[in-house]
Write an enzyme that holds these catalytic residues in place. Structure first.
Site, PDB file in Angstrom:
ATOM      1  N   SER A  43     -10.159  -1.461  12.324  1.00  0.00           N
ATOM      2  CA  SER A  43      -9.396  -2.614  12.807  1.00  0.00           C
ATOM      3  C   SER A  43     -10.005  -3.128  14.100  1.00  0.00           C
ATOM      4  O   SER A  43     -10.514  -2.341  14.903  1.00  0.00           O
ATOM      5  CB  SER A  43      -7.925  -2.240  13.040  1.00  0.00           C
TER       6      SER A  43
ATOM      7  N   ARG B 150       4.753  -9.974  14.809  1.00  0.00           N
ATOM      8  CA  ARG B 150       4.664  -8.638  14.203  1.00  0.00           C
ATOM      9  C   ARG B 150       5.102  -7.544  15.168  1.00  0.00           C
ATOM     10  O   ARG B 150       5.626  -6.527  14.754  1.00  0.00           O
ATOM     11  CB  ARG B 150       3.223  -8.375  13.741  1.00  0.00           C
TER      12      ARG B 150
ATOM     13  N   ASP C 221       2.693 -14.782  17.335  1.00  0.00           N
ATOM     14  CA  ASP C 221       2.693 -13.593  16.481  1.00  0.00           C
ATOM     15  C   ASP C 221       4.035 -12.898  16.634  1.00  0.00           C
ATOM     16  O   ASP C 221       4.481 -12.654  17.754  1.00  0.00           O
ATOM     17  CB  ASP C 221       1.555 -12.651  16.917  1.00  0.00           C
TER      18      ASP C 221
ATOM     19  N   ARG D 143      -6.855   2.444   8.174  1.00  0.00           N
ATOM     20  CA  ARG D 143      -6.746   0.990   8.240  1.00  0.00           C
ATOM     21  C   ARG D 143      -5.266   0.625   8.219  1.00  0.00           C
ATOM     22  O   ARG D 143      -4.548   0.958   7.270  1.00  0.00           O
ATOM     23  CB  ARG D 143      -7.449   0.344   7.048  1.00  0.00           C
TER      24      ARG D 143
ATOM     25  N   CYS E 258      -1.104 -10.111   3.593  1.00  0.00           N
ATOM     26  CA  CYS E 258      -1.573 -11.490   3.489  1.00  0.00           C
ATOM     27  C   CYS E 258      -1.743 -11.775   2.011  1.00  0.00           C
ATOM     28  O   CYS E 258      -2.819 -11.583   1.450  1.00  0.00           O
ATOM     29  CB  CYS E 258      -2.884 -11.683   4.255  1.00  0.00           C
TER      30      CYS E 258
END
Length: 420
Positions: free
Chosen positions: A354, A332, A330, A243, A248
């Site tokens: 995921s 990331r 986003d 994972r 968050c």
């Protein structure tokens, strides 16, 4: 006024060390031998020793500066690394020296005391950027899984008291600027200039010291949680469950129910435990990328904008509201994320916990095979998070079922939207 606490009375500009002053320890990134590669030495060190832009500790280096400024910390203090060695060996793996394979962390970051003890003894400020230890996890959701029979006590992975044994690795970022530029398909000059400008000129060496190719960015790193035998991670036939989770805080720590982060993280941990108990190995990669790397302030502003817009919070405008506030949906950019998987020697992930297409695609592009993709079970999705989930599915996130048609996207109450 006379200088105190060992600080010089004048400021030395590390961006202009003087002509003809090469570092004593040049870095040959990608070398398979740590001594030939060279140690990573930040800008707090002596001018002749420095070979990297920035300083160790990422964003925490600013707290260190406050400690020095207040007199609580001696600025020339060096860490005593006695008994700090990793509790389990990691590497070396062939990926450590494959060109361009690892560009965002130091593969030897956990081994500096092994390979550079003589230099450390001479006073050279060489610090680990990776630490590996053992721990136990106690989470009430996992206790519930044991009581329900989904998770069994085996005395090794899951203890009699209900806690779970893990190996943890904390990793600070170390960027090889030529490799980072190549990964993003831009020139190194452009990357350096943009980093310099977007940090308010905090690191002038980015544009004045092209001879320094390594950067210690002031950002958060990551933590790995390994369930089972870590040596199995490098086995191409091993059964790895993984994972990759981006931070968050509101959900992971405090249980906020507007997103699926904590439920998915806990589901990933449960799957990793099951993998370890069945002879495989589980891995959770926890990245400090709060709010899609846009930050928590931006995240909360987006929450407000989503809930106050005309028609309320809807999947149709989920990503649009983020872009309106942040200018991008986003930040990331998962291109750097697979580096840590290569550091562990991983060649294949049997079960990837995921639904993210960006994470999946970045891993596969980097040369790692992914077998099964595991979505979050529907019963774990909070009611208030269904807008997020339906928007992500419509945007291309993995689902074993067909992506929802625009006319059946749901609002926060689970009612179909009239239009997308």
């Amino acid at each position: 006024m006379a200088p105190s606490d060992n600080r010089p009375g004048h400021i030395r500009l590390t961006s202009h060390p003087g002509a003809g002053l090469p570092t004593r320890f040049p870095i040959a990134w990608g070398e398979s031998d740590a001594r030939r590669r060279g140690p990573v030495i930040g800008t707090v060190s002596r001018a002749a020793d420095r070979n990297a832009i920035g300083t160790h500790g990422g964003s925490y280096s600013l707290y260190r500066a406050l400690a020095v400024s207040s007199g609580a910390l001696n600025p020339i203090q060096r860490p005593d690394l006695t008994n700090t060695a990793p509790v389990v060996p990691i590497g070396p793996h062939p990926q450590w020296s494959e060109p361009g394979r690892i560009v965002s962390l130091d593969p030897f970051g956990h081994l500096v005391a092994n390979h550079f003890s003589d230099l450390i003894g001479e006073g050279v400020d060489i610090r680990p950027t990776i630490a590996i230890t053992k721990a136990r996890l106690t989470l009430h959701e996992l206790q519930d899984a044991m009581r329900s029979g989904r998770m069994r006590v085996d005395g090794s992975i899951v203890r009699d008291g209900g806690d779970i044994s893990v190996i943890k690795a904390a990793i600070d970022p170390v960027w090889h600027l030529p490799g980072i530029a190549a990964r993003f398909g831009v020139s190194e000059e452009r990357l350096r200039r943009t980093l310099f400008e977007q940090t308010g000129g905090m690191y002038p060496e980015l544009v004045t010291r092209p001879d320094l190719s390594v950067f210690l960015p002031p950002i958060g790193g990551m933590t790995l949680y390994i369930f089972g035998d870590p040596s199995e991670l490098a086995d191409p036939k091993g059964q790895i469950t993984c994972r990759v989770h981006d931070e968050c805080n509101g959900s992971d720590v405090f249980g906020s129910d507007i997103c699926t982060c904590r439920p998915y993280l806990l589901h990933g941990i449960e799957e990793c435990v099951a993998a370890a108990q069945s002879g495989g190995v589980g891995l959770v990669v926890y990245n400090r990328k709060e709010g899609r790397a846009l930050g928590e302030v931006t995240k909360f502003l987006v929450y407000n904008a989503r809930k106050r817009q005309e028609g309320g919070d809807t999947a149709a405008k989920y990503f649009e509201r983020t872009e309106c506030v942040a200018g991008v949906q986003d930040a990331r950019f998962q291109e750097l994320m697979p580096d840590v998987l290569h550091w562990l020697g991983i060649k294949r992930i049997a079960r990837f916990i995921s639904m993210s297409d960006m994470k999946h695609d970045a891993i596969v592009r980097s040369g790692i095979e992914i077998g099964e993709r595991v979505p979050i079970p529907d019963n774990l999705i909070p009611v208030d998070a269904r807008v997020e989930m339906e928007a992500k599915k419509a945007a291309g996130y993995y689902t074993p079922d067909p992506a929802p048609a625009p006319e059946v996207l749901l609002d926060t109450q689970g009612r179909p939207l009239e239009e997308y």
